[in-house]
Design a protein around this motif. Structure first.
Motif, mmCIF file in Angstrom:
data_model
loop_
_atom_site.group_PDB
_atom_site.id
_atom_site.type_symbol
_atom_site.label_atom_id
_atom_site.label_comp_id
_atom_site.label_asym_id
_atom_site.label_seq_id
_atom_site.Cartn_x
_atom_site.Cartn_y
_atom_site.Cartn_z
ATOM 1 N N HIS A 37 0.863 -1.192 0.000
ATOM 2 C CA HIS A 37 0.000 0.000 0.000
ATOM 3 C C HIS A 37 0.895 1.236 0.000
ATOM 4 O O HIS A 37 1.425 1.635 1.023
ATOM 5 C CB HIS A 37 -0.942 -0.017 1.211
ATOM 6 N N ARG A 76 -1.004 -4.011 -7.337
ATOM 7 C CA ARG A 76 -2.299 -4.643 -7.599
ATOM 8 C C ARG A 76 -2.186 -6.161 -7.662
ATOM 9 O O ARG A 76 -3.135 -6.876 -7.337
ATOM 10 C CB ARG A 76 -2.903 -4.105 -8.894
ATOM 11 N N HIS A 121 -0.678 -7.816 -5.712
ATOM 12 C CA HIS A 121 -0.746 -8.251 -4.307
ATOM 13 C C HIS A 121 -1.964 -7.644 -3.607
ATOM 14 O O HIS A 121 -1.959 -7.498 -2.389
ATOM 15 C CB HIS A 121 0.532 -7.828 -3.570
ATOM 16 N N GLU A 122 -2.944 -7.266 -4.405
ATOM 17 C CA GLU A 122 -4.153 -6.613 -3.898
ATOM 18 C C GLU A 122 -3.829 -5.367 -3.081
ATOM 19 O O GLU A 122 -4.470 -5.084 -2.065
ATOM 20 C CB GLU A 122 -5.009 -7.612 -3.101
ATOM 21 N N ASP A 174 -10.602 2.099 -0.283
ATOM 22 C CA ASP A 174 -11.350 1.964 -1.542
ATOM 23 C C ASP A 174 -12.842 1.833 -1.313
ATOM 24 O O ASP A 174 -13.275 1.386 -0.286
ATOM 25 C CB ASP A 174 -10.832 0.745 -2.317
ATOM 26 N N SER A 197 -2.390 -1.043 -3.148
ATOM 27 C CA SER A 197 -2.862 0.218 -3.723
ATOM 28 C C SER A 197 -1.687 1.170 -3.936
ATOM 29 O O SER A 197 -0.656 1.051 -3.270
ATOM 30 C CB SER A 197 -3.881 0.866 -2.778
#
Lengths: 113, 145
Positions: A44, A71, A73-74, A113, A76
């Motif tokens: 992040h 992304r 690694h999910e 998000d 942001s």
């Protein structure tokens, strides 16, 4: 002018403060920094562009590359920018729709998000 | 005739020099202060593209920048010597994934230029390519006697 980079961790966010000029010569340094952070498990990222004097398409490419990596690694990648000359480049390339752009680091760190 | 002509080895570190020189000459030519940021960015993009084309094609000749002051307008021509046989075709040397990445960056550079500059002309042929960008100038205010 060269590129300056520093990082700071706030909770699960890593703030990358960028200063100077991001162009074809200096962009590889920023790319290395982002790759290193992701490899070390920081997914992040908040890139603070308030100290950036110049940004070109090479720099945009590095930021898009960073976004792609986090992304995977999910994660942001948020930007902090108030400078019209820099924001204009994001607008003409349509990247304002791709990156969340915040007016302060605090706002970016608090955002979800 | 070119007011200022600049030639530099196709190395990323020289692109900044080209930006600074172009902005300085544009200011002197009477390009509006508000547009100078655009001039700086556009010439940087054009030079970055030329450097990339020379490097990927193994071309040792320098990149050429012409800064041309004319009546009521200021033009910048950035020339490369990378031969193209067809639109979108690349000089030899680029390959594999790098090719795709470089092509994408090249296209983003052109997208920025065409987004910034109203009057732009991109040409390419077997002897290389050229990007010509033109901005209007305002003549300096007349000096009162």
């Amino acid at each position: 002018m060269d590129l300056s980079l520093s990082t700071e961790t706030v909770g699960d966010r890593t703030i990358v403060r960028v200063g100077g000029e991001i162009d074809v010569y200096t962009a590889p340094k920023l790319r290395e920094q982002l790759v290193e952070l992701v490899n070390d498990g920081s997914f992040h990222l908040v890139v603070d562009m308030e100290g950036v004097d110049f940004l070109d398409s090479t720099g945009l490419g590095v930021l898009v590359g960073g976004l792609k990596r986090v992304r995977a690694h999910e994660g942001s990648l948020r930007l902090v920018c108030n400078q019209e000359r820099i924001l204009k480049i994001f607008r003409i390339t349509g990247l304002t729709k791709v990156f969340p752009i915040h007016t302060s680091v605090e706002e970016a760190v608090a955002a979800t998000d | 005739m070119a007011t200022v002509e600049l030639r530099f080895s196709a190395l990323p570190e020289h692109v900044r020099t080209a930006r600074l020189v172009a902005a300085a000459v544009a200011r002197r030519a009477g390009v509006d202060e508000a547009v100078l940021d655009e001039v700086r960015l556009a010439v940087g993009e054009a030079c970055t593209r030329a450097v990339g084309l020379h490097q990927s094609g193994g071309i040792t000749s320098p990149v050429q920048v012409l800064l041309i002051e004319e009546e009521k307008q200021f033009s910048i021509e950035v020339g490369d010597e990378a031969p193209r046989s067809a639109p979108g075709d690349r000089a030899p040397g680029a390959q594999g994934d790098d090719h795709d990445v470089e092509t994408e960056e090249d296209e983003m550079g052109l997208a920025v230029i065409s987004g910034l500059v109203d009057d732009v002309e991109v040409t390419a042929g077997e002897h290389g390519g050229q990007i010509r960008m033109t901005w209007p100038t305002t003549p300096p205010a007349a000096v009162l006697p």
